[in-house]
Design a protein around this motif. Structure first.
Motif, PDB file in Angstrom:
ATOM      1  N   ILE A 109     -63.762   3.516  23.483  1.00 40.78           N
ATOM      2  CA  ILE A 109     -62.686   2.678  22.527  1.00 40.78           C
ATOM      3  C   ILE A 109     -61.600   2.768  23.187  1.00 40.78           C
ATOM      4  N   THR A 110     -61.140   3.375  24.207  1.00 39.71           N
ATOM      5  CA  THR A 110     -60.059   2.799  25.151  1.00 39.71           C
ATOM      6  C   THR A 110     -60.157   1.796  26.040  1.00 39.71           C
ATOM      7  N   ASN A 111     -61.440   1.339  25.913  1.00 35.42           N
ATOM      8  CA  ASN A 111     -61.992   0.087  26.820  1.00 35.42           C
ATOM      9  C   ASN A 111     -62.656  -0.844  26.268  1.00 35.42           C
ATOM     10  N   MET A 112     -61.968  -1.654  24.916  1.00 37.14           N
ATOM     11  CA  MET A 112     -62.685  -2.205  24.144  1.00 37.14           C
ATOM     12  C   MET A 112     -63.172  -3.436  24.626  1.00 37.14           C
ATOM     13  N   ARG A 113     -62.211  -3.958  25.611  1.00 35.24           N
ATOM     14  CA  ARG A 113     -62.599  -5.416  26.276  1.00 35.24           C
ATOM     15  C   ARG A 113     -63.918  -5.412  26.929  1.00 35.24           C
ATOM     16  N   ARG A 114     -64.150  -4.360  27.823  1.00 33.85           N
ATOM     17  CA  ARG A 114     -65.571  -4.389  28.495  1.00 33.85           C
ATOM     18  C   ARG A 114     -66.655  -4.117  27.410  1.00 33.85           C
ATOM     19  N   THR A 115     -66.489  -3.576  26.430  1.00 32.16           N
ATOM     20  CA  THR A 115     -67.647  -3.501  25.317  1.00 32.16           C
ATOM     21  C   THR A 115     -67.683  -4.720  24.912  1.00 32.16           C
ATOM     22  N   LEU A 148     -61.139  -5.798  10.752  1.00 37.44           N
ATOM     23  CA  LEU A 148     -60.752  -7.291  11.352  1.00 37.44           C
ATOM     24  C   LEU A 148     -61.710  -7.678  12.320  1.00 37.44           C
ATOM     25  N   LEU A 149     -61.721  -6.687  13.402  1.00 34.12           N
ATOM     26  CA  LEU A 149     -62.484  -7.187  14.517  1.00 34.12           C
ATOM     27  C   LEU A 149     -64.202  -7.243  14.153  1.00 34.12           C
ATOM     28  N   SER A 150     -64.477  -6.329  13.309  1.00 34.61           N
ATOM     29  CA  SER A 150     -65.919  -6.165  12.885  1.00 34.61           C
ATOM     30  C   SER A 150     -66.203  -7.701  11.810  1.00 34.61           C
ATOM     31  N   SER A 151     -65.209  -7.899  11.222  1.00 36.17           N
ATOM     32  CA  SER A 151     -65.499  -9.270  10.411  1.00 36.17           C
ATOM     33  C   SER A 151     -65.503 -10.379  11.179  1.00 36.17           C
ATOM     34  N   GLN A 228     -58.860 -13.362  22.044  1.00 33.06           N
ATOM     35  CA  GLN A 228     -58.922 -13.831  20.942  1.00 33.06           C
ATOM     36  C   GLN A 228     -59.090 -12.766  20.023  1.00 33.06           C
ATOM     37  N   LEU A 229     -60.452 -12.139  20.059  1.00 35.18           N
ATOM     38  CA  LEU A 229     -61.038 -11.004  19.196  1.00 35.18           C
ATOM     39  C   LEU A 229     -59.926  -9.996  18.966  1.00 35.18           C
TER      40      LEU A 229
END
Lengths: 615, 71
Positions: A109-115, A148-151, A228-229
């Motif tokens: 979760i501290t590295n959302m970009r790579r996920t 928001l991310l999820s939707s 963007q996400l």
């Protein structure tokens, strides 16, 4: 465990496993706590097997997902779906070969970009999945709103912490209803036209094929989509000040050296002093020599009427008095303490930092910092380490590491014996031994990197934050590795002892000693009896070393003779198992050439050392 | 415009391009977030080039850092 529905009992899992349950695949980057999550979700019935045709391990286990049975599969960490390494190929094949399986994409979760980069690729492949943002315990602030991310993604996103076992039930419920996602990344006219030209493959497959030629535009478009996400929001800096500072000191160009020496010192205290010293001493003299072997002799004398069989069990080359005593009293304590120490190093995040520190030295011998993992693991077991050379990118590096492991890296069992033998000899002998062993690795490595064709791989290595190792996790690994080791070593100890016993019974041992005398006595200046050590050394060099240790204790070796014998046995091929793994991994020709070279080199060095040191 | 291996430790720079000709190198770098437009923090330059991009720390060989153009 607060599942809203009735959990399955152990028996129900047992019966239900007769039919093939639906699969649940875990994927994600390396270092995101995927394996811990796997353990937390499944808890039992774990089986680890090799993926067909590879040495990549896949862990599988049956687990109860809210009353329904699932087979959970843990895949190796991957940074994409275009299969650049064996590990990544396996992950990709498992994902694409099980289109009807449910998938959990595990991220940090501290590295959302790579996920999210990985999430975009899964969506392009049409995979149905949910996202688990793990390590929520490492966030400096409260968990952000992910709805928001999820939707935007069209994929359920759940924050969780495998370590604190937080939100795992919610994750399980969500994972029962994965979604295909709705984000579509546009890659510019050139790439899009090429995708449109490829008929009959998914968008994901088409892009994977185009990555070779269009790596940069594809990566740039995905990164822009991720920004963007996330509305350009940065990943918060999560690591605490102390851990960050510690992490930096351990790879500082100056402070990293004392840090390394400190780690080595702790290792020596733990494995050398405690394992090879205190524990071996206790087991060998107090447990085996004073009690177990005495009882065994009495029991065998009373029960076995045949002299031949009595000798086989409890004679000087007896299966109990020699093989089991060596295996359990001398080898086991060192192996266990070493794997404990190695597990702590592994889980704390120190090993990648060590890779950074040693990168320049390794570059001189045709390797890069990544070779640190197999080399350090070799101090535990060279056979296991030879198998892990697959993490190296090029064939050249794999061959160099295979040779250096077999030649210069003593495994823990042997290391224990070596430390015990060097202890009474003092600093000069230790310095000579270290000089010859390390010098050999640098010399042979440098030569091999010149002689062998091919390239060395790229040094691009992720450095995870320093973390407090989790004892339960280490205990599992120590148990698995020790079991593996014992399965490898004990049968060979028994076989070696049997060989010695038969040679002795047939009077061949004396003849063999006589035949080897010109080399052993003449050129190496050792007692004829030490041939025994070299004979069993062909099966396992630590067993050979243990034989030398016994001779030294009995006062049959002078200090100089000990150094010579110790050096030869250190540089010798580790064991039959290691040789077979060399054949399997590198091919029969390379393995035989390496073994011949090592035999000649080890005895040659011994002869040279004897000539220099005198007797 | 300069190259990453010339940047002093402690600075933040924006990646302008990758000059590497090896696709596998490019895709490995980009998977860590080293893409044109991204900000990276140079933590150290020795014993290897050490970068932080977002919350990912990456160590690079100096030779590879020479292929990253920053501006």
């Amino acid at each position: 465990m607060s599942c809203s529905c009735e959990p399955l009992s152990a028996e129900m899992i047992e019966t239900a496993s007769q039919q093939q349950p639906r699969r649940m695949i875990l994927v994600g980057n390396a270092n995101v706590g995927k394996s811990l999550l796997f353990t937390r979700l499944t808890r039992r019935y774990v089986t680890v097997s090799n993926y067909p045709g590879t040495t990549v391990e896949l862990a599988r286990a049956k687990a109860d997902f809210c009353g329904e049975l699932r087979e959970v599969i843990d895949t190796p960490g991957t940074s994409g779906l275009n299969a650049r390494s064996d590990d990544e190929r396996v992950t990709r094949d498992v994902l694409l070969g099980n289109r009807d399986a449910d998938v959990i994409l595990v991220g940090d979760i501290t590295n959302m970009r790579r996920t999210l980069l990985l999430a975009l690729q899964l969506i392009e492949h049409g995979i149905r999945f949910v996202i688990c943002l793990n390590m929520a315990d490492e966030l400096p602030q409260s968990v952000p709103d992910l709805s928001l991310l999820s939707s935007r993604l069209g994929i359920p996103v759940i924050a969780a912490s495998a370590l604190r076992e937080w939100n795992l039930e919610r994750l399980k419920r969500a994972a029962m209803q994965p979604a295909a996602g709705k984000v579509r990344v546009l890659y510019g006219s050139e790439v899009e036209a090429a995708v449109a030209d490829m008929n009959g493959v998914t968008r994901g497959e088409a892009l994977a094929r185009l990555e070779e030629a269009h790596a940069l535009p594809i990566a740039a478009a995905r990164h822009a989509a991720v920004e963007q996400l996330l509305d350009g929001r940065g990943d918060e800096h999560a690591v605490s000040g102390f851990r960050d500072a510690l992490g930096r000191i351990t790879m500082h160009r100056i402070w990293g050296v004392p840090a390394l020496l400190f780690v080595l010192f702790i290792g020596w205290l733990f494995v050398g002093k405690l394992g090879a010293g205190v524990l071996v001493d206790f087991l060998q003299t107090k447990v085996f020599e004073a009690h177990l072997n005495v009882w065994a002799r009495r029991l065998v004398d009373a029960l076995v009427p045949v002299h031949f069989l009595r000798e086989l069990l409890v004679g000087p080359y007896g299966l109990i008095t020699m093989a089991l005593t060596y295996a359990i009293a001398i080898v086991l304590p060192v192996v266990i303490t070493f794997f404990l120490f190695f597990g702590i190093l592994e889980d704390s995040g120190y090993l990648p930092r060590l890779a950074v520190m040693l990168h320049r030295t390794f570059r001189r011998i045709g390797l890069n910092g990544k070779a640190v993992l197999p080399m350090v693991l070799g101090l535990g077991c060279d056979t296991m380490a030879t198998l892990t050379t697959r993490i190296l990118e090029t064939k050249k590096e794999r061959v160099i590491v295979t040779i250096l492991l077999a030649l210069g890296v003593p495994c823990s069992a042997q290391l224990g014996v070596i430390i015990a033998m060097l202890a009474p000899l003092g600093a000069r002998a230790t310095a000579i031994w270290l000089f010859v062993t390390i010098g050999t690795m640098l010399l042979v490595g440098a030569l091999a990197s010149k002689v062998l064709p091919g390239e060395s791989g790229d040094f691009i290595l992720e450095i995870p934050p320093m973390r407090m190792p989790k004892l339960s996790n280490i205990a599992i690994k120590v148990a698995a590795r020790t079991e593996w080791y014992l399965k490898e070593a004990v049968p060979l100890f028994l076989a070696g002892t049997l060989l010695l016993y038969l040679l002795d019974a047939a009077n061949l041992l004396v003849r063999l000693q006589r035949a080897l005398a010109p080399l052993v006595v003449g050129l190496l200046g050792l007692p004829a009896q030490s041939s025994n050590a070299f004979v069993v050394g062909f099966l396992r060099r630590d067993y050979g070393a243990a034989g030398l240790f016994a001779m030294q204790r009995a006062g049959q070796l002078s200090p100089t003779q000990t150094i010579v014998a110790l050096t030869v046995i250190t540089l010798f091929v580790p064991c039959v198992a290691n040789f077979f793994v060399m054949v399997k991994e590198r091919g029969a020709r390379t393995a035989t050439a390496a073994a011949l070279f090592i035999t000649v080199y080890s005895f040659g060095t011994g002869v040279l050392l004897h000539a220099i040191l005198g007797s | 415009m300069s190259i990453l291996s010339d940047v002093a430790a402690g600075s933040d720079v924006r990646v302008a391009g990758l000059r590497s000709t090896s696709p596998s190198r490019v895709s490995r770098l980009t998977s860590f977030g080293i893409v044109p437009g991204a900000w990276v923090h140079v933590v150290a330059t020795r014993p290897a080039v050490l970068l932080r991009c977002g919350n990912t720390s990456v160590a690079l060989d100096e030779e590879i850092a020479r292929e990253v153009v920053v501006g």
